[in-house]
Design an enzyme around this catalytic site. Structure first.
Site, PDB file in Angstrom:
ATOM      1  N   TYR A 131     -26.488  42.426 -27.257  1.00  0.00           N
ATOM      2  CA  TYR A 131     -26.113  43.720 -26.697  1.00  0.00           C
ATOM      3  C   TYR A 131     -25.029  44.445 -27.480  1.00  0.00           C
ATOM      4  CZ  TYR A 131     -28.877  43.376 -22.398  1.00  0.00           C
ATOM      5  OH  TYR A 131     -29.901  43.343 -21.487  1.00  0.00           O
ATOM      6  N   LYS A 172     -31.978  29.043 -26.601  1.00  0.00           N
ATOM      7  CA  LYS A 172     -33.206  28.909 -27.393  1.00  0.00           C
ATOM      8  C   LYS A 172     -32.820  28.247 -28.706  1.00  0.00           C
ATOM      9  CE  LYS A 172     -37.582  29.536 -28.083  1.00  0.00           C
ATOM     10  NZ  LYS A 172     -38.575  28.678 -27.393  1.00  0.00           N
ATOM     11  N   ASP A 186     -37.440  29.358 -22.225  1.00  0.00           N
ATOM     12  CA  ASP A 186     -38.844  29.498 -21.801  1.00  0.00           C
ATOM     13  C   ASP A 186     -39.166  28.498 -20.692  1.00  0.00           C
ATOM     14  OD1 ASP A 186     -38.493  27.558 -23.770  1.00  0.00           O
ATOM     15  OD2 ASP A 186     -40.335  28.007 -24.862  1.00  0.00           O
ATOM     16  N   ASP A 228     -30.228  38.729 -18.423  1.00  0.00           N
ATOM     17  CA  ASP A 228     -30.836  39.965 -17.921  1.00  0.00           C
ATOM     18  C   ASP A 228     -32.251  39.678 -17.439  1.00  0.00           C
ATOM     19  OD1 ASP A 228     -31.247  42.765 -17.505  1.00  0.00           O
ATOM     20  OD2 ASP A 228     -32.382  42.804 -19.373  1.00  0.00           O
ATOM     21  N   ASP A 287     -34.016  39.408 -13.190  1.00  0.00           N
ATOM     22  CA  ASP A 287     -35.115  40.175 -12.577  1.00  0.00           C
ATOM     23  C   ASP A 287     -36.140  39.199 -11.995  1.00  0.00           C
ATOM     24  OD1 ASP A 287     -33.992  42.642 -13.370  1.00  0.00           O
ATOM     25  OD2 ASP A 287     -35.951  43.456 -13.926  1.00  0.00           O
TER      26      ASP A 287
HETATM   27  C1  IPM Z   1     -29.072  45.247 -16.014  1.00  0.00           C
HETATM   28  C2  IPM Z   1     -29.802  46.321 -16.808  1.00  0.00           C
HETATM   29  C3  IPM Z   1     -29.038  46.707 -18.069  1.00  0.00           C
HETATM   30  C4  IPM Z   1     -28.907  45.457 -18.929  1.00  0.00           C
HETATM   31  C5  IPM Z   1     -29.674  47.856 -18.865  1.00  0.00           C
HETATM   32  C6  IPM Z   1     -29.811  49.114 -18.046  1.00  0.00           C
HETATM   33  C7  IPM Z   1     -28.961  48.151 -20.146  1.00  0.00           C
HETATM   34  O1  IPM Z   1     -31.098  45.913 -17.085  1.00  0.00           O
HETATM   35  O2  IPM Z   1     -27.902  45.447 -15.659  1.00  0.00           O
HETATM   36  O3  IPM Z   1     -29.677  44.223 -15.693  1.00  0.00           O
HETATM   37  O4  IPM Z   1     -29.811  45.134 -19.708  1.00  0.00           O
HETATM   38  O5  IPM Z   1     -27.879  44.798 -18.831  1.00  0.00           O
HETATM   39 MN    MN Z   2     -31.685  44.089 -16.053  1.00  0.00          MN
END
Ligand code: IPM
Ligand code: MN
Ligand code: NAD
Length: 349
Positions: free
Chosen positions: A135, A186, A219, A243, A247
Site C-alpha cells: 500500500y 506467502k 491461500d 484487506d 471481506d
Molecule cells: C478497506 C478498503 C481500502 C483498503 C480501500 C478503499 C483502499 O478496501 O478499508 O478494506 O484496501 O484498505
Molecule cells: Mn477492503
C-alpha cells in the site's frame, strides 16, 4: 471526548447518520458528552474545492480529536480514488495507525453462509498491518500507455513494522486469555519480504509460552476460514492479505454490512470505519445496513475506555439482529434509518 466524523461518500453518508444517532443515544443514557464534529471531506467537497484533505488536516485530526470516525470513501466521478487515498489511506499513514483491528464475530447462525456453523465457530480477530506492504505506492510506470509499459509496485516490509503488528496480536491474545495466534504470509513464493515475517513471528512466538503459534500460507488460510473457521482466535497478516481476508470474514458474519474495524495506534488518536465501501448504487436509498458502522462506533468507544457504553451498543445491535429488526441484506424488512432507530431505542441501561 472530541470526535471527528467524516461521513464521506455513497452509503458512507447513510450509515454514518445512524452510527451518530446511536452514539448520541448511548451518550445521553450514560450521561457522557461526546462532541461530534462533522468534516465535509469526500468526493463532493473534492470536486467543488480541489481539496481532499486541507494542508493542516492530519495534524488537526491527531492533535485536536480523541478519535476519528469515517463512513466510506469512493465515488465513480473520481476513478483514480485520489481523494479517497488522501482521506482514508492518508489518515492511516499520517497518524501511523499501524493496527487494523477487524473482529470477525457471527451474531446469529442464520446469517452465516456456511452449513451447520454458528456463533461459536465464527469468532476471531484479524490484525492487518496497516502502514506498509503493497500500500505504500513505491514504484512507478515507465512508458505508460504504450505496449512497452512497465509497471512496478514494491512491497515494503520493515522489521519495525512487522514486529509491532505481530507483537500487538500476541499482546491482544494474552490480555484476553486467548491461546492461539496464526500468522499468514506467502513466504513460499515471496522469499524476501515474507522471510522477515517468518523470522519475526518465530522470535515473538518464543516469548509467549501459553500461546500456540501457527502459520498458514495465505491461500491455505482462506481455505481454512471456510472449512474450519472455529480453529482461529487471532490472525495476523500483512496489509493486502488482511484487506482480502476481512471481506471474506465479513461474509462469514452475514455480509459486508456487518463488519467493523478500528485503525489504531495504541494510546494515540485512532480511526474507526465499517469494513465496507461506499456502494454508490445504494446511496440515499435507505437500504444500506448500518450495523458495521454502529459496531465500528462501539469499537471506538471501547478504545476510548468507554467499555460499558461499547457493550451497551453491541447489546442493542444483538437485539436488533435476534429480533429481525434489520435491513434486507440480512433478512429483515427495515430501512437503514429504521434499523438505526431501533438500535438507538434499545440501548440497555
Ligand atoms: C478497506 C478498503 C481500502 C483498503 C480501500 C478503499 C483502499 O478496501 O478499508 O478494506 O484496501 O484498505
Ligand atoms: Mn477492503
Ligand atoms: P462495497 O463494499 O462498497 O460494496 C460491495 C457490495 O457489498 C455492495 O454492492 C453491496 O451488495 C454490499 N454492501 C456493502 N456494504 C453494504 C452495506 N452497508 N449494506 C448492505 N450491503 C452492503 O465495495 P466496492 O463495490 O468494491 O467499492 C465501492 C467503492 O467503495 C469503491 O470506490 C471502493 O474503492 C470503495 N471502498 C471504500 C472503502 C472504505 O472507505 N473503507 C472500503 C472498500 C471499498
Amino acid at each position: 471526548m472530541r470526535i471527528a466524523v467524516i461521513p464521506g461518500d455513497g452509503i458512507g453518508k447513510d450509515v454514518t447518520v445512524e452510527a451518530v444517532k446511536v452514539l448520541k443515544a448511548v451518550a445521553s443514557k450514560y450521561g457522557k458528552t461526546l462532541d461530534l464534529e462533522h468534516l465535509p471531506w469526500g468526493a463532493d467537497y473534492f470536486l467543488e474545492t480541489g481539496i481532499s484533505v486541507p494542508p493542516d488536516g492530519y495534524t488537526m485530526l491527531r492533535d485536536q480529536f480523541d478519535a476519528v470516525f469515517i463512513g466510506a470513501l469512493g465515488d465513480p466521478r473520481i476513478p483514480d480514488m485520489r481523494h479517497a487515498r488522501d482521506i482514508l489511506l492518508g489518515t492511516r499513514f499520517e497518524l501511523d495507525l499501524y493496527v487494523n483491528y477487524r473482529p470477525i464475530r457471527l451474531l446469529d447462525a442464520r446469517l452465516c453462509p456456511l452449513k451447520d456453523r454458528g456463533p461459536k465457530d465464527v469468532n476471531f480477530t484479524v490484525f492487518r498491518e496497516n502502514t506498509e506492504g503493497l500500500y505504500v505506492s513505491i514504484g512507478g510506470r515507465f512508458k505508460a500507455g504504450t505496449e512497452d509499459e512497465i509497471a512496478i509496485q514494491e512491497e515494503l516490509n520493515t522489521y519495525k513494522g512487522v514486529h509491532r503488528i505481530i507483537l500487538h496480536a500476541f499482546e491482544y491474545a494474552r490480555a484476553r486469555g486467548l491461546t492461539k495466534v496464526c500468522m499468514a504470509d506467502k513466504s513460499n513464493a515471496m522469499q524476501q519480504g515474507h522471510a522477515l515475517w517468518q523470522r519475526v513471528f518465530r522470535e515473538l512466538s518464543a516469548q509467549y509460552a501459553g500461546i500456540t503459534a501457527t502459520h498458514y500460507y495465505i491461500d491455505a488460510l482462506t481455505m481454512y476460514m471456510i472449512k474450519d473457521p472455529g480453529q482461529f482466535e487471532v490472525i495476523v497478516t500483512n496489509n493486502l492479505f488482511g484487506d482480502i481476508i476481512t471481506d471474506l470474514g465479513a461474509q462469514l458474519q452475514g455480509g459486508l454490512g456487518m463488519a467493523a474495524s478500528g485503525n489504531l495506534h495504541p494510546g494515540k488518536t485512532s480511526m474507526f470505519e465499517p469494513v465496507h465501501g461506499s456502494a454508490p448504487k445504494y446511496e440515499g436509498k435507505n437500504v444500506a445496513n448500518p450495523v458495521g458502522a454502529i459496531l465500528s462506533a462501539a469499537l471506538m468507544l471501547e478504545t476510548l475506555g468507554l467499555e460499558t457504553q461499547a457493550r451497551a451498543m453491541e447489546a442493542a445491535v444483538e437485539q436488533a439482529v435476534a429480533s429481525g429488526n434489520v435491513t434486507k441484506d440480512i433478512g429483515g424488512k427495515l430501512g437503514t434509518k429504521e434499523t438505526g432507530d431501533f438500535i438507538a431505542a434499545n440501548i440497555p441501561s
